[in-house]
Design an enzyme around this catalytic site. Structure first.
Site, mmCIF file in Angstrom:
data_model
loop_
_atom_site.group_PDB
_atom_site.id
_atom_site.type_symbol
_atom_site.label_atom_id
_atom_site.label_comp_id
_atom_site.label_asym_id
_atom_site.label_seq_id
_atom_site.Cartn_x
_atom_site.Cartn_y
_atom_site.Cartn_z
ATOM 1 C CG ASP A 167 -6.917 3.159 -7.440
ATOM 2 O OD1 ASP A 167 -7.278 2.430 -6.496
ATOM 3 O OD2 ASP A 167 -6.216 4.173 -7.276
ATOM 4 C CB SER B 162 -0.910 0.001 1.235
ATOM 5 O OG SER B 162 -1.411 1.306 1.461
ATOM 6 C CD GLN C 43 -4.423 5.366 0.350
ATOM 7 O OE1 GLN C 43 -5.001 4.829 1.293
ATOM 8 N NE2 GLN C 43 -5.073 5.945 -0.638
#
Ligand code: S3P
Length: 424
Positions: A312, A164, A166
């Protein structure tokens, strides 16, 4: 909004600025000395949430559409916000800003919408706590609202259980406020915009294989950044150009960073006619124009290391798979369950309702493509990528495709439907 089958789809477009790069430009500009200027900024709801949070911490930011000027105040120049920071629908804002907020001398609270309040924050609470941060899920459920800050941070090495960007970026940003070297190792490489951009701002940040490392307490300097078009937004038109009859599209100025561009590999593996033109480097990021035209697609397996590079795009790749002959199997993508909606469930439900033979699995989907699709009312679950992916499915479906609420596109692509309509 009603979408019907198109007879042809031709033209040249640009897509809005990259969401990941736009967020980072604002954040890094705010904690740098001097002025940062962003052109091509994504003027969408998520990136506006990031701007709002930094304005609330005393940063002067002028935004006129895609042109943004940030008057940075340096690593230690943020001031305590007077109220709760509103991250809206944005997971990127929440997780990246938490790395910065954990390193502040003041305590702050952030909160967002119903979707944000369900998304897992334990994945950042764990490493930030290991760094000595005070960070707390106020409802004690591992989700926002979160309260954090007010303690000093130690540099750590963190072995992240998830690929990830993020999480990686959150820890690296907290590492800016720690003495020494903070590093993160991921199971599979995720998007590396933080590493590329922070280095441009003057941080000492290095990447080796699956590990990114940063030296704490740097001086960061404002930059001029030209944000390229977002491949995640280009993805809808890549898919449309491949699956619609009589299609020929040129999508100009798209970020093709290999940690993001898995959809190009998948399009090729499915037999798609796709080429990259005018490849170049802009503000440290690879950029190209993408040319696609009508293709006979066939199914393929999508799994393993490529997954984070197209995470995504999987909803619209599922639409491509529905249009392709044969079976497409998507594996190793359990992360889809913790996006703006549970995208394994929301893609499966909507594609099934359009007549596709699709089965949800624990970590992906199995799609037997080639059935004719028919229009239906799409349940978006207020997830921007579901709305736009199914608008593309509507272009090849019989009858009318409509949406329970398509306004959620404002998150990443406010003019999506206008651009789509102009092409057909
Ligand atoms: C993002 C990282 C991805 C992606 C999101 C934006 C970023 O999330 O899904 O839309 O800008 O770092 P994860 O890294 O958590 O998979």
């Amino acid at each position: 909004m009603v979408i019907t089958k198109v007879k042809n789809l031709k033209g040249e477009i640009t897509v809005p600025g990259d969401k990941s790069i736009s967020h980072r430009g604002v954040m890094f500009g705010a904690i740098s000395d001097g002025v940062t200027e962003l052109t091509g900024f994504l003027d969408g709801a998520d990136c506006r949430s990031t701007i709002g949070c930094f304005r609330a911490m005393g940063i002067d930011i002028n935004q006129e559409g895609s042109h943004v000027v940030i008057h940075g105040k340096g690593l230690h120049g943020l001031k305590k916000p007077e109220s709760i920071l509103d991250v809206g629908n944005s997971g990127t804002t929440t997780r990246l800003i938490s790395g910065i907020l954990s390193g502040q001398s003041f305590i702050s609270t952030l909160d967002g919408d119903d979707s944000i309040r369900k998304r897992p924050m334990g994945r950042i609470i764990t490493p930030l706590s290991q760094m000595g941060a005070y960070i707390k899920s106020i409802k004690d459920n591992g989700c926002a609202p979160l309260e954090m800050g007010g303690s000093s941070l130690n540099a750590i090495h963190y072995d992240s259980p998830v690929a990830s960007a993020q999480v990686k970026s959150c820890v690296l940003l907290a590492g800016l406020y720690a003495d020494g070297i903070t590093s993160v190792t991921e199971p599979v490489i995720s998007r590396n915009h933080t590493e590329l951009m922070l280095s441009g701002f003057g941080a000492n940040i290095t990447s080796e294989k699956l590990t990114a490392s940063i030296v704490g307490q740097p001086k960061l300097y404002g930059q001029k950044i030209a944000v390229p078009g977002d491949i995640s937004s280009a993805a809808y038109f890549i898919a449309a150009g491949l699956i619609c009859d009589n299609a020929d599209l040129l999508i100009k100025n798209v970020n093709t960073n290999p940690t993001r561009a898995g959809i190009i590999e998948v399009a090729k593996a499915m037999g798609g006619k796709i080429e990259l033109l005018n490849e170049r480097i802009v503000s440290g990021e690879p950029v190209a124009d993408i040319h696609v035209c009508t293709s006979s697609l066939h199914g393929c397996e999508i799994s393993g290391d490529i997954i984070p590079t197209l995470i995504d795009e999987l909803p619209v790749i599922a639409v491509m798979a529905a249009a392709a002959d044969g079976t497409t199997t998507i594996k190793d993508a359990a992360e889809l369950k913790v996006k703006e909606s549970d995208r394994i469930a929301t893609v499966t439900e909507n594609l099934k309702n359009m007549g596709c033979d699709i089965t949800a699995t624990d970590d992906g989907m199995i799609i037997n493509g080639g059935n004719p699709l028919h229009g239906t009312k799409i349940k978006t679950y207020l997830d921007h990528r579901i709305a736009m992916s199914f608008a593309i499915a509507g272009l090849i479906a019989d009858g009318e495709t409509s949406f329970d609420d398509e306004k959620c596109c404002v998150i990443s692509y406010p003019n999506f439907f206008e651009t789509l309509k102009a092409l057909s």
